[in-house]
Design a protein around this motif. Structure first.
Motif, PDB file in Angstrom:
ATOM      1  N   VAL A 166     -17.899  -9.156  68.053  1.00 55.91           N
ATOM      2  CA  VAL A 166     -17.883  -8.486  66.746  1.00 55.91           C
ATOM      3  C   VAL A 166     -19.287  -8.418  66.166  1.00 55.91           C
ATOM      4  O   VAL A 166     -19.727  -7.367  65.668  1.00 55.91           O
ATOM      5  CB  VAL A 166     -16.929  -9.223  65.780  1.00 55.91           C
ATOM      6  CG1 VAL A 166     -17.045  -8.633  64.372  1.00 55.91           C
ATOM      7  CG2 VAL A 166     -15.489  -9.132  66.267  1.00 55.91           C
ATOM      8  N   VAL A 167     -20.016  -9.536  66.221  1.00 53.32           N
ATOM      9  CA  VAL A 167     -21.386  -9.570  65.689  1.00 53.32           C
ATOM     10  C   VAL A 167     -22.272  -8.573  66.426  1.00 53.32           C
ATOM     11  O   VAL A 167     -23.060  -7.838  65.809  1.00 53.32           O
ATOM     12  CB  VAL A 167     -21.976 -10.997  65.788  1.00 53.32           C
ATOM     13  CG1 VAL A 167     -23.462 -10.990  65.448  1.00 53.32           C
ATOM     14  CG2 VAL A 167     -21.236 -11.934  64.850  1.00 53.32           C
ATOM     15  N   LEU A 168     -22.149  -8.510  67.738  1.00 56.99           N
ATOM     16  CA  LEU A 168     -22.944  -7.578  68.531  1.00 56.99           C
ATOM     17  C   LEU A 168     -22.588  -6.131  68.193  1.00 56.99           C
ATOM     18  O   LEU A 168     -23.466  -5.270  68.082  1.00 56.99           O
ATOM     19  CB  LEU A 168     -22.734  -7.822  70.022  1.00 56.99           C
ATOM     20  CG  LEU A 168     -23.270  -9.143  70.589  1.00 56.99           C
ATOM     21  CD1 LEU A 168     -22.887  -9.288  72.055  1.00 56.99           C
ATOM     22  CD2 LEU A 168     -24.786  -9.220  70.440  1.00 56.99           C
ATOM     23  N   ALA A 169     -21.293  -5.867  68.010  1.00 61.65           N
ATOM     24  CA  ALA A 169     -20.851  -4.497  67.729  1.00 61.65           C
ATOM     25  C   ALA A 169     -21.316  -4.014  66.359  1.00 61.65           C
ATOM     26  O   ALA A 169     -21.550  -2.812  66.167  1.00 61.65           O
ATOM     27  CB  ALA A 169     -19.322  -4.422  67.820  1.00 61.65           C
ATOM     28  N   LEU A 170     -21.460  -4.928  65.396  1.00 61.05           N
ATOM     29  CA  LEU A 170     -21.850  -4.551  64.039  1.00 61.05           C
ATOM     30  C   LEU A 170     -23.360  -4.434  63.854  1.00 61.05           C
ATOM     31  O   LEU A 170     -23.827  -4.032  62.788  1.00 61.05           O
ATOM     32  CB  LEU A 170     -21.300  -5.575  63.037  1.00 61.05           C
ATOM     33  CG  LEU A 170     -19.787  -5.582  62.831  1.00 61.05           C
ATOM     34  CD1 LEU A 170     -19.375  -6.717  61.904  1.00 61.05           C
ATOM     35  CD2 LEU A 170     -19.299  -4.245  62.279  1.00 61.05           C
TER      36      LEU A 170
END
Length: 485
Positions: free
Chosen positions: A426-430
């Motif tokens: 999630v952190v990488l995608a955001l």
């Protein structure tokens, strides 16, 4: 390699760790070090971990701006179960399994080979240096309300350089000094929030804590703020070779530091959001000093500002210690040129400190949000390698000595890694396109750098060497696997 004695083996059986094979200790030999340098004991280690991870509530204000009081409070209660506790537990097990400088680099090298160990070292070192570039920025953000001149321009540049030089010198003087300075700074950083809490009691309104607007949440800022404030538990592993009796001291220090970190975030947020009317736009770096002024007056505001300054000093010296000893540990393993293993007369990694300080100076021009997002992105890649290494070593080396072992089997180890891995995705995608591109370029540099260093080593242009005092990880793996077979 040393076989554990019968008494220790019987103790392992009693603890339910014996799987019908001879237990082999692959981490008994301590990292090479200066004999007359004192090792770090439990209390300083607790505060070194505290400053590696937290340093107090300074920097959590953006969570309220991003998501409001309720989600901010819930985040600092729930997030530790998703991320902090699993990371701390893995650090305790792996750090006691490999009690030497280099920490997670050694774990990944043992599980996946030297190439990926180097990639782990590169990404985590760069992430740590980026993280350390935050602290002069935060320090000056808290001081600029009292000293407007440091808000920008040449005075700010000079202040950053002077602060970096002074704190770097403290690291040079010795890890024991850094540890006890961390204890002192930690007490002084926490104390004003205790006073602020007492002053705020008559003004608390619980209804303010449950304010939430799900249609107005900056999820990227919210998750990055939580992630940045509650990670880096593994950083202390790079100092394991400098710790007194790390196989017992490290797990105990991680446990107490975890409690200290969570309480150090949650209660100041509880006070700040419950005692004053909500204006989310005002919740940014340095806002706790404004809250202190509203609740107690100018004297409390100045105290909070001083505490913030001391906290950032503590975080800087703790992070630099971790980063520089990581480079020393990699040099002792032959992954970096031999000169990185050079110690000062105080036992500190001289070249590692200089390299880490240079990186901080080069990166300190970035904004707070850019720094947080970039270091989080790189940190995520490193953590993926750590999770893989943790599970792989559980599967490939079940008979290796683990002085502290998480009380779950292989399936439990895999399940424990799933929630934080989802969070990483999630952190990488955001991440923004700019942060993603810069971070991926940094990753590619590491992928190319390791073969280049091996070429330099083969040509003997620069001297590399592996310390004879350290266990042979490759040989240890083969011996353990042959015993299991």
């Amino acid at each position: 390699m040393k076989f554990r004695n019968t008494a220790n083996r019987q103790a392992s059986i009693a603890m339910g760790e014996y799987n019908g094979v001879e237990y082999v200790d692959i981490g008994e030999v301590h990292s090479p070090r200066v004999d007359n340098i004192k090792k770090v004991s439990v209390l300083p280690l607790i505060f070194l971990i505290f400053y590696e991870v937290s340093g107090g509530p300074f920097g959590v204000e953006d969570s309220v701006q991003a998501a409001g009081p309720l989600l901010a409070l819930l985040g600092f209660l729930v997030f530790p179960f998703i991320w902090s506790i699993p990371e701390a537990l893995i650090t305790a097990e792996m750090g006691t399994m490999f009690p030497e400088n280099g920490g997670y680099v050694v774990w990944v090298s043992s599980a996946l080979g030297r190439y990926w160990g180097f990639q782990q070292g590169w990404m985590k070192w760069l992430s740590g240096v980026i993280d350390n570039a935050l602290y002069p920025v935060l320090f000056l953000d808290y001081l600029k309300s009292a000293i407007p001149a440091v808000g920008g321009g040449l005075p700010r540049v000079v202040a950053v350089l002077a602060l970096t030089v002074a704190l770097t010198y403290m690291n040079y003087r010795g890890l024991t000094i850094v540890g006890w300075v961390a204890v002192l700074l930690g007490v002084l950083s926490i104390l004003p929030f205790v006073v602020m809490g007492l002053v705020a009691i008559p003004k608390l309104q619980p209804s303010r804590w449950i304010v939430v607007d799900l249609n107005n949440v900056d999820w990227n800022l919210y998750l990055n703020t939580l992630f940045w404030n509650l990670n880096y538990w593994d950083s202390i592993s790079t100092l394991a070779g400098e710790v007194e009796n790390p196989k017992k001291t490290l797990p105990r220090a991680l446990f107490y530091a975890l409690i200290l970190v969570v309480l150090g975030y949650f209660f100041p947020l509880l006070i700040g959001t419950g005692a004053i009317p909500l204006d989310r736009e005002l919740w940014s770096d340095g806002y706790f000093a404004v809250i202190a002024k509203m609740l107690g007056g100018v004297w409390l505001s100045w105290w909070i500002q001083g505490a913030a300054a001391m906290s950032n000093m503590g975080m800087f010296v703790a992070e630099m210690s971790s980063d520089s000893f990581q480079l020393l540990g990699m040099a002792e393993r032959g992954m970096l040129p031999e000169f990185f293993a050079k110690r000062s007369r105080h036992g500190t990694p001289l070249v590692g400190i200089l390299f880490s300080a240079s990186g901080v100076i080069l990166l300190s021009w970035l904004s707070f949000q850019e720094i947080v997002a970039a270091e989080n992105f790189l940190y995520c890649f490193g953590m993926i390698l750590e999770f893989i290494a943790f599970v792989r070593l559980r599967m490939k080396q079940p008979a290796a000595s683990r002085p502290y072992k998480i009380p779950v089997g292989t399936a439990g180890a895999i399940l424990m890694c799933i929630p934080p891995t989802i969070l990483i995705c999630v952190v990488l995608a955001l991440a923004s396109l700019k942060v993603m591109v810069v971070s991926l370029i940094a990753v590619v540099i590491g992928l190319v750098m390791q073969p280049c260093l091996k070429y330099v080593e083969r040509k003997k242009w620069i001297k590399f060497s592996t310390s004879s005092d350290l266990p042979d990880l490759h040989g240890a793996n083969q011996e353990v696997e042959s015993l299991v077979d």
